[in-house]
Design an enzyme around this catalytic site. Structure first.
Site, PDB file in Angstrom:
ATOM      1  N   GLU A  50      -5.762  16.642   0.114  1.00  0.00           N
ATOM      2  CA  GLU A  50      -5.958  16.163   1.480  1.00  0.00           C
ATOM      3  C   GLU A  50      -4.958  16.872   2.392  1.00  0.00           C
ATOM      4  OE1 GLU A  50      -5.835  11.907   1.427  1.00  0.00           O
ATOM      5  OE2 GLU A  50      -7.671  11.757   0.208  1.00  0.00           O
ATOM      6  N   ARG A  96      -3.612  17.279   6.411  1.00  0.00           N
ATOM      7  CA  ARG A  96      -3.559  16.794   7.791  1.00  0.00           C
ATOM      8  C   ARG A  96      -2.482  17.581   8.524  1.00  0.00           C
ATOM      9  NH1 ARG A  96      -3.575  12.587   4.217  1.00  0.00           N
ATOM     10  NH2 ARG A  96      -5.436  11.264   4.209  1.00  0.00           N
ATOM     11  N   HIS A 104       0.853  -1.191   0.000  1.00  0.00           N
ATOM     12  CA  HIS A 104       0.000   0.000   0.000  1.00  0.00           C
ATOM     13  C   HIS A 104       0.890   1.242   0.000  1.00  0.00           C
ATOM     14  CE1 HIS A 104      -3.995   1.867   1.478  1.00  0.00           C
ATOM     15  NE2 HIS A 104      -3.246   2.797   0.922  1.00  0.00           N
ATOM     16  N   GLU A 116      -8.908  16.897   9.525  1.00  0.00           N
ATOM     17  CA  GLU A 116      -8.482  16.519   8.185  1.00  0.00           C
ATOM     18  C   GLU A 116      -9.453  17.137   7.186  1.00  0.00           C
ATOM     19  OE1 GLU A 116      -7.382  12.400   6.011  1.00  0.00           O
ATOM     20  OE2 GLU A 116      -9.421  12.510   6.792  1.00  0.00           O
TER      21      GLU A 116
END
Length: 579
Positions: free
Chosen positions: A443, A445, A107, A297
């Protein structure tokens, strides 16, 4: 997975079947499946891998990274049953001029395990950690001993059963612990205003929790590879804490603390102009949510006005409006590609209809907003694992770049605003030319840094190559803003666009008042044609972001612990200047 399915992941392949929703979902399912393992013919194995340890079974296996951009078929692979068998395999590889690549769940995006173009006749042996290196046991009331093949979901489930947990975690539960530690995997968490770190926890990466680790290293006394355990206060441990695949770690001991219940509230009603507004603009800014809860997030679909914002907060008792969740993965509309999204993706890929990116972005936002309501997932509460883990292998698979910007807590909103402003400006300019390089998400964070004192171990070392390594020149930098951009593989102009973003980050946060580092598992070092290819970024910017001394210490440790280069590949050789 067959070559046909792998080819279908790349748009525009002549002769392949046209993209349909069914074809898209079949390909996604194939990527999510465990790689097909073919039992080796003993005669063939003996001829191609002479004198291989008899107690370790060999098989042929395909390698696929997360998005299917890096693939290899028919590689030799094995799954040692314990650490001693791993040592036997590594010594065989050294004696026969082979290279060993540890494989967990694959992954990841970057070529740290296997390079694109690796062929079945390459002297490369995959060592699968997931089948057997999965032991879990409490070493003490605040430490867990874990095999590196254990998944994060299994680890967190085990900890939960003993009243323990982590402050933050990567969202995918299928990541193996060894893979996560190799690339300083992280979640999203900083202290809320007035919050203090609790014992056994860290706001940094998972690597910062390591108390000790056991690795396969060269033993000069025996003239062979063997197992050695390093404690966190040893210099070589600092390199192995984030080793990027230049070592093979079999077991770790992690500091852990008391588990908490977390509430996660999702909302899609704050416009990006407000959430990502300039510092001092007031309103519902990203930084304001960090001040209130410390854990947030933002997922911003391309060409949309309203991001999907998730905000976690520590909540010992269930809030009245929250739904109690007793298991993870509570966003089924995200984990399983909805019909509308699948149809659009299939059309984009089959017809090269890249201009549909705005339609896709708005469709994904609509699905998320509706799904949060219909599945009662907008306000959930439960043990930390159940809100921290939310990505399954069946989610939409996209390519991704990734960076961490080290800054002060007070400057987080500035970094978020400047990045999103540049991103939006560039995306609009490309669209005006009929170019749509991004059809996925931004995205964002935010985490703390890797402070070794969090381990409560005297003399603990800082991970050398963690993106969250604090800066000695700027001790005031206490926070990292993580920035990722996702898009479908094969999207035209994507590399050119992502290169411009990367150059903006390197230029804007060059170490003067903030610092850009790459996120190891994602895409970086972009030319206009490809990731991981810009020699200036590879040879100068990346080492410079850590400091030549730190980079040299890490490279020197890897060479000394693996002088024969068993653990590595051609890309890592380039990265560390060994080619």
């Amino acid at each position: 997975m067959t070559d046909h399915v792998a080819n279908n992941l790349q748009p525009g392949n002549g002769g392949s079947a046209p993209w349909t929703r069914r074809g898209f979902l079949l390909s996604a399912a194939a990527l999510a499946a465990v790689p097909v393992l073919l039992t080796a013919d003993p005669a063939v194995a003996a001829a191609e891998l002479p004198d291989f340890p008899a107690e370790v079974d060999l098989y042929r296996s395909a390698y696929r990274n997360w998005v299917g951009e890096i693939t290899a078929d028919g590689l030799w692979a094995c799954a040692p049953t314990d650490a001693d068998q791993v040592v036997s395999v590594v010594n065989w590889a050294w004696q026969h001029d082979w290279r060993v690549r540890a494989r967990g769940s694959s992954h990841g995006w970057s070529p740290l395990t296997i390079e694109s173009g690796t062929t079945s006749d390459a002297p490369v042996l995959l060592v699968d950690t997931g089948p057997h290196l999965t032991g879990l046991a409490l070493d003490s009331a605040s430490a867990v001993r874990a095999g590196t093949g254990v998944t994060l979901e299994a680890l967190l489930t085990f900890l939960e059963g003993h009243g323990l947990g982590l402050t933050a975690s990567p969202a995918p539960g299928d990541l193996t612990l060894g893979g996560a530690l190799a690339i300083d995997a992280h979640g999203t968490a900083v202290p809320a205003k007035g919050e203090k770190r609790t014992a056994g926890h860290t706001f940094g990466s998972l690597s910062n929790l390591v108390l000790s680790l056991t690795a396969v290293v060269w033993d000069t006394d025996t003239g062979a590879y063997g197992l050695r355990t390093y404690t966190r206060d040893e210099a070589d441990c600092a390199a192995l804490l984030t080793h990027l695949g230049r070592s093979l770690v079999t077991e770790v001991v992690l500091r852990v603390g008391a588990n908490t219940n977390l509430r996660c509230v999702s909302r899609t009603d704050i416009p990006a102009t407000e959430l990502f507004g300039a510092p001092g603009s007031g309103g519902r800014t990203f930084a304001s949510f960090l001040d209130a809860s410390g854990r947030a997030e933002a997922i911003w679909f391309a060409f949309t006005e309203f991001p999907w914002l998730k905000v976690w907060s520590v909540a010992p008792n269930r809030p009245l409006t929250s739904r109690h969740v007793s298991s993870p993965y509570n966003y089924p509309f995200s984990d399983n590609v909805p019909t509308l999204v699948a149809d659009l993706v299939g059309r984009i890929l089959s017809d090269a209809a890249w201009y549909l990116a705005p339609v896709l972005g708005n469709a994904q936002l609509g699905v998320a907003a509706l799904g949060l309501t219909t599945t009662l997932a907008a306000d959930i509460w439960g043990p930390s694992k159940n809100t921290l883990l939310y990505i399954r292998p069946t989610t939409l698979r996209e390519t991704a770049n990734g960076y961490a910007v080290l800054t002060t807590r007070a400057q987080v909103q500035r970094v978020v605003h400047e990045f999103t402003d540049f991103y939006q400006e560039q995306l609009t300019a490309y669209a005006a030319l009929g170019r749509f390089p991004v059809n996925g998400t931004v995205e964002i964070r935010v985490t703390g840094l890797d402070h070794p004192a969090d381990t409560e171990l005297t003399g603990a070392r800082i991970p050398l190559l963690s993106a969250l390594r604090p800066s000695t020149e700027h001790p005031e930098w206490d926070t990292a803003v993580w920035l990722d951009v996702l898009t479908l593989p094969g999207t035209p102009y994507a590399e050119e666009f992502l290169r411009e973003l990367e150059q903006f980050l390197l230029r804007s946060y060059d170490g003067t008042d903030a610092l850009t580092r790459v996120e190891w598992s994602k895409g970086w070092a972009y030319t206009e044609q490809a990731a991981w290819s810009d020699e200036e970024v590879l040879g100068t910017a990346i080492p410079g972001s850590f400091g030549e001394s730190v980079w040299g210490q890490a490279a020197g440790a890897f060479d000394r612990l693996d002088p024969h280069g068993v653990f590595g590949n051609a890309f890592l050789d380039r990265l560390f200047g060994e080619d």
